[in-house]
Design an enzyme around this catalytic site. Structure first.
Site, short mmCIF file in Angstrom:
data_model
loop_
_atom_site.label_atom_id
_atom_site.label_comp_id
_atom_site.label_asym_id
_atom_site.label_seq_id
_atom_site.Cartn_x
_atom_site.Cartn_y
_atom_site.Cartn_z
N HIS A 192 47.00 45.76 37.35
CA HIS A 192 46.54 45.20 36.29
C HIS A 192 45.43 46.63 35.95
CE1 HIS A 192 47.43 41.12 34.80
NE2 HIS A 192 47.94 42.12 35.19
N PRO B 280 34.58 31.98 42.17
CA PRO B 280 35.24 32.75 41.20
C PRO B 280 35.75 33.52 40.86
CG PRO B 280 36.23 29.98 41.15
CD PRO B 280 35.07 30.23 41.91
N TYR C 9 33.95 44.93 39.66
CA TYR C 9 35.23 44.56 39.23
C TYR C 9 37.10 44.75 40.36
CZ TYR C 9 38.47 40.76 37.19
OH TYR C 9 39.65 40.66 37.30
N TYR D 240 39.03 36.38 30.03
CA TYR D 240 37.90 35.45 30.04
C TYR D 240 37.07 35.10 29.31
CZ TYR D 240 38.60 37.81 35.27
OH TYR D 240 38.88 37.69 36.70
N LYS E 268 36.42 37.70 44.14
CA LYS E 268 35.48 38.46 45.10
C LYS E 268 36.32 37.44 46.43
CE LYS E 268 34.45 41.39 43.30
NZ LYS E 268 35.64 42.80 43.15
#
Ligand code: FAS
Ligand code: PHB
Length: 398
Positions: A76, A297, A393, A205, A301
């Site tokens: 991704h 979550p 990220y 998200y 991580k």
């Protein structure tokens, strides 16, 4: 399998931390025995993480267990933030000059590590009960446990506490020897796994006034979705239909329209907390992974931090046995915590940005929501802000 009564490294826990550590040590000829309280099926039945940082992928390659990951994992290069009824893409690859993440479920990582260990005939004792740790403040630690109704003892040089948040390892350390930092969030995540095609080819998200939502996946026909829920909620009170309706409401119109629903094959509620133990080493006992720290979550991580602890611990133990140096051992805790705190900060920040907090909380109520919208609008407009998000990220360097 003959269960050894002595080994170089006793590993408590056969989750990703323990199994990955065992694999990395085995490649250097360092003996380890893993003691796991549950059965392999139980360990594999826990549906957890889904996103691997590049450094985690490289560790799995080094452990010799990345073949299926490269065949079935989904690279991704970005993800979407959804707010105000629209989606905004964070272009990870461009913003980090080529880095990306791989979507590949923790269950599959654990399965690959289990199969690899079994293939090498390395000792893992499942259903090891009443595990207790002794003598790790000296030079000859011992682990005692029950197996098939018989008391057992495993003497060793070092103990790796890879037994998660509720394990025996951290609990074996005198309270005066450690400091525990904790923040419990006033909501949980209701997660659903469904054999349906993902709603989009990347993760979404979403910050909505009714609460957070996340659209993730495990493959092209296995989707993983989450909605923020109350800590008072019971999973039984959430029908599949109620879940899908709530998820749709929290997405932009195009995603809500595209969502393919189906029966849940797993449904669970996970509480969210930030937790860090300092230090992470006590004599000959090392804590790694969830045994030492928990992150909400949101930032994906948890599993990746477990992998970085294992990177530092395996390097330190290999250095001890191969070069006779204890430099890595002496600096294990500081090295882990430097990365743990940065990932904890990012996970806390992302959680605070995306979830609805009650009025009583500093970032709660109408004011908190408006401040979140302002930060999201700034993120959507600022390449600098997106770069900070992207760097964290994809994972900061070891
Ligand atoms: P684990 O908890 O995975 O493994 C510890 C092992 O030790 C277990 O198999 C346990 O049975 C065993 N054990 C415990 N006590 C023992 C004892 N006394 N004796 C012997 N064995 C013992 N991370 C993400 O990145 N993204 C997510 O979406 C995400 N979702 C999560 C959802 C839930 C409900 C939970 C709990 C965690 C989630 N995480 C997520 C974090 C998770 O993936 C962890 O970071 C990861 O499992 C850490 O791996 P380990 O450190 O190996 O700990
Ligand atoms: C998941 O797929 O389970 C997942 C993905 C990204 C996150 C959290 C969970 O940030």
């Amino acid at each position: 399998m003959v269960i050894p009564s002595h080994t170089q490294v006793a590993i408590i826990g056969a989750g990703p931390s323990g199994l990955l550590l065992g694999s990395l040590l085995a490649r250097e000829g360092i003996d380890a025995v893993i003691l796991e309280q549950r059965t392999p099926d139980y360990v594999l039945g826990r549906i957890r993480a889904g996103v691997l940082e590049q450094t985690t992928v490289e560790l799995l390659e080094r452990a010799g267990v990345a073949d299926r990951l490269h065949r079935e994992g989904l690279p991704h290069e970005g993800f979407d933030l959804c707010f105000g009824g629209a989606r905004h893409r964070i272009d990870l690859k461009r913003l980090t000059r080529g880095k990306q993440v791989v979507v590949y479920g923790q269950t599959e990582v654990t399965r690959d590590l289990m199969d690899h260990r079994q293939g090498l005939g390395l000792p893992t004792v499942y259903e090891a009960e009443q595990v207790s740790l002794h003598g790790f403040d000296g030079t000859k630690p011992v682990v005692r446990y029950m197996h098939q109704g018989q008391p057992r003892e495993l003497s060793c040089d070092f103990i790796a506490g890879c037994d998660g948040f509720h394990g025996a390892s951290r609990a074996s350390v005198p309270a005066s020897a450690l400091t525990q930092h904790e923040r419990v969030y006033p909501f949980g995540w209701l997660g659903v796994l469904s054999r349906t095609p993902p709603v989009a080819h990347e993760l979404i998200y979403s910050n909505h006034e009714r609460g957070f939502a996340l659209c993730s996946m495990r493959s092209h026909n296995l989707s993983r979705y989450y909605v923020q829920c109350s800590l008072q909620d019971q999973v039984e009170q959430w029908s599949d239909e109620a879940f899908w309706d709530e998820l749709r409401v929290r997405l932009d119109p195009a995603a809500a329209q595209a969502l393919v629903t189906g029966p849940s094959i797993e449904k669970s509620i996970a509480p969210l907390r930030s937790f860090v133990t300092e230090p992470m080493r006590f004599g000959r006992l090392f804590l790694a992974g969830d045994a030492a720290h928990i992150v909400p979550p949101t930032g994906a991580k948890g599993l990746n931090l477990a992998a970085s602890d294992v990177h530092y611990l395996s390097s330190a133990l290999i250095e001890h046995y191969r070069q006779g140096s204890d430099h890595g051992i002496e600096h294990y805790s500081a090295r882990c915590l430097a990365r743990v705190w940065k990932a904890s900060r990012f996970s806390w920040w992302f959680t605070s940005l995306m979830h609805r907090f009650p009025q009583s909380e500093l970032s709660g109520g109408a004011m908190g929501y408006r401040l979140q919208q302002a930060e999201l609008e700034y993120l959507a407009q600022s390449e600098a802000a997106q770069t900070v998000m992207a760097e964290n990220y994809v994972g900061l360097p070891f």
